[in-house]
Design a protein around this motif. Structure first.
Motif, PDB file in Angstrom:
ATOM      1  N   UNK A  70      23.675   0.564  55.841  1.00  0.00           N
ATOM      2  CA  UNK A  70      24.106  -0.833  55.757  1.00  0.00           C
ATOM      3  C   UNK A  70      24.953  -1.119  54.524  1.00  0.00           C
ATOM      4  N   UNK A  71      24.845  -0.294  53.494  1.00  0.00           N
ATOM      5  CA  UNK A  71      25.551  -0.547  52.241  1.00  0.00           C
ATOM      6  C   UNK A  71      26.967  -0.014  52.260  1.00  0.00           C
ATOM      7  N   UNK A  72      27.876  -0.731  51.632  1.00  0.00           N
ATOM      8  CA  UNK A  72      29.273  -0.315  51.560  1.00  0.00           C
ATOM      9  C   UNK A  72      29.405   0.981  50.779  1.00  0.00           C
ATOM     10  N   UNK A  73      28.817   1.054  49.603  1.00  0.00           N
ATOM     11  CA  UNK A  73      28.916   2.252  48.771  1.00  0.00           C
ATOM     12  C   UNK A  73      28.230   3.437  49.428  1.00  0.00           C
ATOM     13  N   UNK A  74      27.083   3.201  50.082  1.00  0.00           N
ATOM     14  CA  UNK A  74      26.348   4.283  50.735  1.00  0.00           C
ATOM     15  C   UNK A  74      27.143   4.850  51.914  1.00  0.00           C
ATOM     16  N   UNK A  75      27.815   3.980  52.656  1.00  0.00           N
ATOM     17  CA  UNK A  75      28.662   4.466  53.748  1.00  0.00           C
ATOM     18  C   UNK A  75      29.806   5.324  53.222  1.00  0.00           C
ATOM     19  N   UNK A  76      30.450   4.855  52.163  1.00  0.00           N
ATOM     20  CA  UNK A  76      31.552   5.629  51.593  1.00  0.00           C
ATOM     21  C   UNK A  76      31.071   6.974  51.064  1.00  0.00           C
ATOM     22  N   UNK A  77      29.891   6.997  50.446  1.00  0.00           N
ATOM     23  CA  UNK A  77      29.356   8.268  49.947  1.00  0.00           C
ATOM     24  C   UNK A  77      29.095   9.226  51.113  1.00  0.00           C
ATOM     25  N   UNK A 357      39.823  -2.156  51.299  1.00  0.00           N
ATOM     26  CA  UNK A 357      38.654  -1.329  51.031  1.00  0.00           C
ATOM     27  C   UNK A 357      37.587  -1.451  52.112  1.00  0.00           C
ATOM     28  N   UNK A 358      37.913  -2.046  53.252  1.00  0.00           N
ATOM     29  CA  UNK A 358      36.943  -2.173  54.337  1.00  0.00           C
ATOM     30  C   UNK A 358      36.675  -0.805  54.964  1.00  0.00           C
ATOM     31  N   UNK A 359      35.676  -0.771  55.846  1.00  0.00           N
ATOM     32  CA  UNK A 359      35.250   0.478  56.477  1.00  0.00           C
ATOM     33  C   UNK A 359      35.752   0.607  57.914  1.00  0.00           C
ATOM     34  N   UNK A 360      36.663  -0.269  58.335  1.00  0.00           N
ATOM     35  CA  UNK A 360      37.048  -0.326  59.739  1.00  0.00           C
ATOM     36  C   UNK A 360      37.567   0.998  60.276  1.00  0.00           C
ATOM     37  N   UNK A 361      38.223   1.793  59.436  1.00  0.00           N
ATOM     38  CA  UNK A 361      38.773   3.067  59.890  1.00  0.00           C
ATOM     39  C   UNK A 361      38.018   4.259  59.298  1.00  0.00           C
ATOM     40  N   UNK A 362      36.792   4.022  58.835  1.00  0.00           N
ATOM     41  CA  UNK A 362      36.003   5.106  58.273  1.00  0.00           C
ATOM     42  C   UNK A 362      36.539   5.542  56.929  1.00  0.00           C
ATOM     43  N   UNK A 363      36.373   6.823  56.637  1.00  0.00           N
ATOM     44  CA  UNK A 363      36.838   7.359  55.366  1.00  0.00           C
ATOM     45  C   UNK A 363      36.552   8.842  55.293  1.00  0.00           C
ATOM     46  N   UNK A 367      38.483  10.198  58.392  1.00  0.00           N
ATOM     47  CA  UNK A 367      39.112   8.877  58.442  1.00  0.00           C
ATOM     48  C   UNK A 367      40.130   8.831  59.580  1.00  0.00           C
ATOM     49  N   UNK A 368      40.200   7.698  60.249  1.00  0.00           N
ATOM     50  CA  UNK A 368      41.073   7.562  61.424  1.00  0.00           C
ATOM     51  C   UNK A 368      42.515   7.904  61.068  1.00  0.00           C
ATOM     52  N   UNK A 369      43.108   8.930  61.719  1.00  0.00           N
ATOM     53  CA  UNK A 369      44.483   9.309  61.381  1.00  0.00           C
ATOM     54  C   UNK A 369      45.533   8.383  61.969  1.00  0.00           C
ATOM     55  N   UNK A 370      45.144   7.559  62.955  1.00  0.00           N
ATOM     56  CA  UNK A 370      46.116   6.689  63.609  1.00  0.00           C
ATOM     57  C   UNK A 370      46.007   5.235  63.206  1.00  0.00           C
ATOM     58  N   UNK A 371      45.380   4.963  62.055  1.00  0.00           N
ATOM     59  CA  UNK A 371      45.150   3.567  61.676  1.00  0.00           C
ATOM     60  C   UNK A 371      46.447   2.793  61.465  1.00  0.00           C
ATOM     61  N   UNK A 372      47.487   3.450  60.947  1.00  0.00           N
ATOM     62  CA  UNK A 372      48.753   2.741  60.731  1.00  0.00           C
ATOM     63  C   UNK A 372      49.431   2.395  62.050  1.00  0.00           C
TER      64      UNK A 372
END
Length: 498
Positions: A70-77, A357-363, A367-372
């Motif tokens: 649920x945490x932003x930092x934990x997801x990024x880690x 800095x949102x998580x919409x495209x993962x990381x 990370x989503x290669x087609x986000x652009x």
């Protein structure tokens, strides 16, 4: 406390369901919440955050245990630490212990496949490198021109009616038309392909047949590009030095097509809903205080196209968010709850303009290669739509809008609108709400000049001073004699030596 500690006991005793309305409804063994039974997942995520912190235990279908991050930092880690977490479900303990049946509703999302989003190490580099390369050589100026042309084509289908459903008639069609062009199969774009893609992702009774239809189209494209490579995504995948097989090319085309399609459909619908229901948001957009790309980015924070991603798996025993994670545990990438983590967004009403800095495209590596590409379709498509139909209004009460929700996503079922009917426009023309200008007759040197319409006589004008060139005396019209020179003209002639 770990999810495994609350798995079924295997004693053979039936697990009784609580009656409707009971406070225990939606709870499984050990009091863990069943995500798929939650009426409001957003509310449940906040409850779990309050009870357990940024990482919480929960249950999937058939009471399969899973951590929800649920945490932003934990997801990024989690997504950025491949030494501890991966996307290879073959190490998932509940799967290896037989708790996850082959017909589990989430198996299409979780089952391992030989694609870059599930691979690791050198194999991931090989497959991901080919996909990234195939999508990175795009000319985005040319892409935006194609997006506007497809927008014109889609809007032409309903612009004369004065009413439309922006989900089924616009958001579901524009991304498919653009993606078919980018992949190299514009001739495959039709209503059947749009329906098949949507049906495949919904998981209906006909999803298998719809998936087969999509794969047949991609198989034809792969064979065509193998025989005749071209400068499109399919052609670049076929000719990439990584040496992808036909099956690998087809599978990655499927991943690119369906992931980009689903995400962009939801994104367009979410942005347009806010435009139609929030007067302040629309005023900022119309008044220039906010651009369409900024509006899209705000939506990626507030309503990401995917709520969660299935799934990441612990490669070793570790700690995350204060919880003990065992090797083989599964974890959901919590995009929606991570985006509203109070540690980074204490005020959810505050604008996130300019913040990506949102998580919409993962990381991380996956990370989503087609986000652009998705951003470009939403940005240019919504801008072109609003240029064509600036008077769009919601054609129902906001409370009547219906949503289709699952653990993975939440999207609009329909978005009915009304507007002043307008004529169709040439798809090659810049989108505009103004009437199409009358075209002039073609003419070039050597052809008789086209007859011009008679113009009304001009009103009488007062006499204007005559411009005189000092070097050449001005002749009076029809006279043959020079006009008398004034003192200033005589001086200039003397000064210049005439």
């Amino acid at each position: 406390m770990t999810p495994e500690s609350h798995s079924p006991t295997g004693t053979g005793e039936p697990l009784l369901e609580p009656p409707p309305g009971c406070p225990a409804h939606g709870l499984g063994p050990g009091g863990l919440h069943r995500l798929h039974e939650a009426e409001d997942l957003e509310e449940l995520y906040e409850k779990l955050r309050e009870q357990h912190g940024p990482v919480a235990p929960a249950l999937l279908h058939d009471d399969v245990p899973m951590w929800v991050v649920l945490g932003h930092a934990e997801n990024l880690h989690m997504v950025s630490t491949p030494s501890q977490f991966c996307r290879d479900s073959r190490i998932w303990t509940p799967l290896n212990e037989g708790m996850v049946k082959p017909d589990h509703p989430l198996m299409p999302h979780i089952a391992w496949q030989p694609i870059c989003s599930h691979a690791e190490g050198d194999e991931h580099k090989r497959l991901r490198g080919a996909v990234t390369s195939a999508m990175s050589d795009l000319d985005y100026r040319e892409l935006r021109r194609h997006i506007k042309r497809y927008t014109q084509r889609v809007v032409n289908r309903f612009c004369e009616e004065g009413r439309a459903d922006l989900v089924s008639q616009f958001a579901e069609h524009l991304p498919m038309g653009v993606m078919c062009h980018l992949l190299g199969m514009p001739e495959e774009y039709n209503d059947r392909l749009v329906e098949a893609a949507r049906d495949t992702l919904k998981g209906t009774e006909t999803a298998i047949a719809s998936h087969a239809y999509v794969m047949e189209a991609l198989g034809r494209l792969t064979a065509t590009r193998r025989a005749d490579p071209a400068d499109d995504i399919a052609g670049r995948l076929v000719t990439h030095p990584a040496g992808l097989t036909d099956d690998e090319v087809r599978e990655h085309l499927r991943v690119v097509l369906l992931a980009a399609y689903e995400a962009t459909v939801n994104l367009i619908g979410n942005v347009m809903r806010v435009v139609l229901t929030d007067p302040g948001f629309r005023a900022q957009l119309s008044g220039g205080q906010m651009t369409v790309p900024q509006a899209v980015e705000q939506s990626l924070w507030d309503e990401p196209p995917f709520s969660t991603v299935f799934a990441y798996f612990a490669k070793q025993e570790t700690e995350l968010g204060g919880q003990r994670i065992r090797a083989g545990d599964g974890l959901l990438l919590g995009i929606a709850p991570g985006n509203v983590d109070p540690r980074i967004r204490p005020d959810l009403d505050a604008s996130m303009m300019g913040n990506r800095a949102h998580l919409a495209f993962g990381g991380g590596p996956h990370e989503c290669p087609g986000q652009d590409i998705g951003r470009a379709i939403a940005d240019a498509g919504i801008d072109a739509l609003l240029m064509r139909l600036p008077d769009l209004q919601l054609d129902c009460d906001e409370d009547d809008l219906r949503w289709r929700s699952s653990i993975a996503s939440r999207h609009l079922v329909e978005l009915p609108v009304r507007f002043e009917p307008r004529a169709q426009q040439d798809i090659m023309q810049q989108p505009s709400h103004a009437p199409t200008p009358e075209r002039h007759a073609p003419w070039h040197v050597g052809l008789p000049k086209p007859e011009r319409r008679a113009q009304p006589p001009l009103p009488a004008q007062p006499p204007q001073p005559v411009s005189v060139t000092a070097a050449e005396p001005q002749q009076a019209p029809g006279a043959g004699q020079p006009r008398p020179r004034g003192a200033w003209q005589r001086f200039l002639l003397w000064w210049r030596g005439y």
